[in-house]
Design an enzyme around this catalytic site. Structure first.
Site, PDB file in Angstrom:
ATOM      1  N   GLU B  60      24.849  17.474 -86.066  1.00  0.00           N
ATOM      2  CA  GLU B  60      26.182  17.780 -86.603  1.00  0.00           C
ATOM      3  C   GLU B  60      26.344  17.418 -88.081  1.00  0.00           C
ATOM      4  OE1 GLU B  60      25.636  16.534 -83.601  1.00  0.00           O
ATOM      5  OE2 GLU B  60      26.542  17.942 -82.195  1.00  0.00           O
ATOM      6  N   HIS B 129      34.940  13.890 -74.437  1.00  0.00           N
ATOM      7  CA  HIS B 129      35.033  15.344 -74.554  1.00  0.00           C
ATOM      8  C   HIS B 129      36.475  15.814 -74.370  1.00  0.00           C
ATOM      9  CE1 HIS B 129      30.683  15.214 -74.188  1.00  0.00           C
ATOM     10  NE2 HIS B 129      30.621  16.503 -74.444  1.00  0.00           N
TER      11      HIS B 129
END
Ligand SMILES: Cc1ncc(C[n+]2csc(CCOP(=O)(O)OP(=O)(O)O)c2C)c(N)n1
Ligand SMILES: [Mg+2]
Lengths: 348, 331
Positions: B60, B129
């Site tokens: 990322e 999440h």
């Protein structure tokens, strides 16, 4: 220094047939311009005329100049907290640079960047970066853009030995290698990150890390501007040819402390070691000797050149000292870039 | 008007903008053939090829960094960050590198990139999440932050985000990907900094963002049956924020609740409430109330998870009490 580092290219002070007299003199000039810039910046700081944090590039000139002389204005570089040398080598002017260091409106960044964020887009310098390793993504992204848009420029990513400890490097080298990006990772190994020796923070070999990604890697003498330039030209040409990325470790040394305030440093670095690098391996003295030996310039001509550069610096410093600070109204300007309102209309 | 899902709306916006501007490209994990785990990007690789819909390694910071560099040098990358929770990993690239280039360079460098990601709990995805972290980026000068609340907004805001010359973080509600809404066939863009009055009312203003717009609307319906008229406003972008529309409404209704799915502590709700207090204090009949997500990591157990986010019933209850003149404060 890391004894295990392999040396793939010979460090050459031999004749360079591909190098014109003008090229050679410009390389010398650029190295002296960096050293002179730093001498003046150091003085400005010590005299209390310059504030903040600044890191001197003196001693490492052959790295920036050897590499940047292999690039053109369209090629990009990303620089570091020790970035004045890269900025000069990529073609920046003294006047705008000193203005920037003093926070003046006529600085390259209107005084908003300062020493650690100086950028000079007109010559492809995407900017210094005060986050160690922070520009590795930017450099690699610039190379990705070149490839995607079919442009033939090359990007060089400068960073220090200490920055090799940042995980970002390995993420972006992986992608650069997967996608054959035209980027050269230039690791300036000056033996220290801040007050810590490289061997204490870097396990194994630095070049082997790049090689693990299938990236061709080199470790060379960073005090030999000819050698640096010769390798850089080859690698830049190969990058343009779609053969990138590459990794180059350049063994070099910083003469000053980590930053200008790092005066008493014998606890981590001996005076003897410093003297050895300055007296026996100085890139400017070495190259000057070569120029004279090759009959490219006389001692006299070189002295004249040195004087001229000193004079230029003096004038630029005086100019910057007298120059205006930005107007207070600028403080909240440039937070956001403008977007042309027509662009935001449907149908456009 | 035809109805399409939020997912299709995003997909259309991307396809239209990629056709329009050859310097745009998509970068992220499993974005090409897989079209992301949420299938939002399905089909794009067929049209634009793997050169412009690029599958990256699971790096990322690395690929957001690449986007910054590409944007700085003339491209318009659109980064796909699979879950909003991963934004912590890319904070340096986003906040130190992308956000400050324009300012640090005195206006010479710009970073026209889009980071699209998501928010939203109650999907039983656990604490890593399920977060709604838009406040983190909204805090940083130099970033713009858009929060679409339906397919219509998702398309119009995405197109503006791509054309904007700044780094824009656009955060979709991942529970809304399959929700349909009317979306015109004709091209349209939604300007940043223009709130949308979803429903007019006179007794209280319910300001909801993203997922909480639906909650506010549902609360307004409950209240309507009881004779309380609630105005519902969706700011659509929190940076820039359309303060004027919010203030105008609150000056009219004299009461407000701000509802957002980010944690309540130091959150978006507090920021908006504080601006209303500063600029509409003398029009208020009650303190502006904050309703954010509970200040706990999002629990897995469905029974617990559902307790952490504002609900229509909870909003209606607070609105009722505010309108009755009860002194209440945020939980
Ligand atoms: C992410 C981050 N961590 C720490 C620092 C503080 N810092 C500034 S320079 C430096 C050492 C960097 O060493 P190196 O990469 O070898 O570069 P050099 O200073 O030797 O040129 C450190 C630790 C920083 N600026 N950024
Ligand atoms: Mg170092």
């Amino acid at each position: 220094m890391n004894a295990k580092t392999r040396t793939k290219t010979k460090t050459s002070n031999a004749t360079r047939k591909d190098l014109s007299k003008e090229d050679a003199l410009r390389m010398y000039t650029q190295m002296v311009r960096i050293r002179t810039f730093e001498d003046n910046a150091n003085q400005l700081y010590l005299a209390g005329k310059m504030q903040g944090l600044t890191h001197m590039y003196s001693g490492e000139e052959a790295v920036a100049v050897g590499i940047c002389e292999a690039l053109n204005d369209n090629d990009r570089i990303t620089s570091t907290h020790r970035g004045h040398g890269h900025c000069v080598a990529k073609g920046a002017n003294y006047k705008e640079m000193f203005c920037e260091l003093l926070g003046k409106e006529e600085g390259y960044c209107r005084g908003k960047g300062g020493s650690m964020h100086i950028a000079d887009q007109s010559h492809g310098n995407l900017g210094a970066n005060a986050i160690v390793g922070g520009s590795m993504g930017i450099a690699t992204g610039s190379a990705l853009r070149a490839k995607l848009l079919g442009q033939d420029d090359v990007t060089v990513c400068f960073f220090g030995d200490g920055a090799t400890a940042q995980g970002l490097l390995y993420e972006v080298m992986n992608m650069a290698a997967l996608w054959n990006l035209p980027v050269i990772y230039a690791c300036e190994n000056n033996g220290y990150s801040e007050y810590t020796k490289t061997e204490e923070i870097a396990a194994g070999s630095i070049t082997a890390r790049a090689e693990a990604f299938g990236i061709e890697a080199f470790s060379i003498d960073g005090q030999d501007v000819l050698g640096v330039n010769e390798l850089s030209r080859k690698l830049v040409a190969r990058c343009r040819n779609g053969e990138g990325p590459f990794f180059v470790e350049l063994m070099t040394y910083r003469y000053h402390g980590h930053h200008v305030g790092d005066i008493n440093r014998e606890y981590y670095r001996s005076k003897k070691e410093e003297a050895d690098w300055k007296e026996n391996r100085d890139p400017i003295i070495r190259f000057r000797g070569w120029l004279v030996e090759q009959g490219i310039a006389t001692e006299e001509e070189i002295e004249t050149l040195n004087e001229q550069i000193k004079q230029d610096a003096k004038e630029a410093v005086a100019y910057a000292e007298a120059a205006a600070y930005p107007d207070a109204a600028e403080v909240d300007m440039h937070v956001y870039a403008e977007t042309d309102t027509a662009t935001l209309q449907a149908g456009n | 008007m035809r109805e399409i899902t939020l997912s299709q709306a995003v997909n259309e916006a991307l396809a239209e903008e990629m056709r329009r501007d050859p310097t745009t490209f998509i970068l992220g994990e499993d974005v090409a053939e897989a079209g992301t785990p949420f299938k939002v990007l399905s089909g794009l690789v067929e049209e634009f090829g793997t050169e412009r819909v690029i599958d990256t390694p699971i790096s990322e910071p690395g690929f957001v960094g690449l986007a910054v560099g590409a944007a700085l040098t003339g491209a318009r990358p659109i980064v796909d960050l699979m879950f909003g929770d991963f934004i912590y990993l890319v904070m340096d690239q986003l906040c130190n590198q992308a956000a400050k280039q324009q300012y640090m360079s005195g206006g010479k460098l710009s970073v026209p990139m889009v980071l699209r990601t998501n928010l939203g709990a109650t999907r039983r995805s656990g604490a890593q999440h399920s977060q709604s972290l838009h406040v983190l980026v909204a805090h940083i000068p130099g970033l713009k932050v858009a929060l679409p609340s339906s397919a219509y907004e998702a398309k119009g805001l995405m197109k503006t985000a791509i054309r904007d010359n700044n780094p824009v973080v656009i955060i979709e509600d991942k529970l809304m990907y399959q929700d349909k809404a009317p979306v015109p066939e004709e091209e349209y863009l939604i300007p940043f900094g223009e709130a949308n009055i979803k429903r007019e009312g006179t007794d209280i203003t319910l300001i909801g963002t993203s997922s909480m717009v639906q909650v506010a609307e549902a609360a307004a319906k409950i209240l309507e049956a009881e004779g309380i008229s609630a105005e519902v406003i969706d700011p659509r972008t929190i940076v820039p924020l359309d303060e004027e529309t919010l203030l105008k409404s609150v000056r009219k209704t004299s009461r407000a609740i701000v509802i957002d799915e980010g944690h309540q502590n130091y959150g978006i709700t507090g920021e908006i409430a504080s601006r209303l207090n500063e600029k509409a204090f003398y029009y208020l009949d009650a303190p502006v109330l904050r309703m954010g997500a509970m200040d706990v990591p999002v629990p897995f157990s469905p029974v617990l998870e559902d307790l952490t986010v504002p609900t229509p019933e909870g909003v209606a209850e607070n609105a009722r009490r505010l309108c009755a003149g009860e002194m209440i404060h945020a939980a």
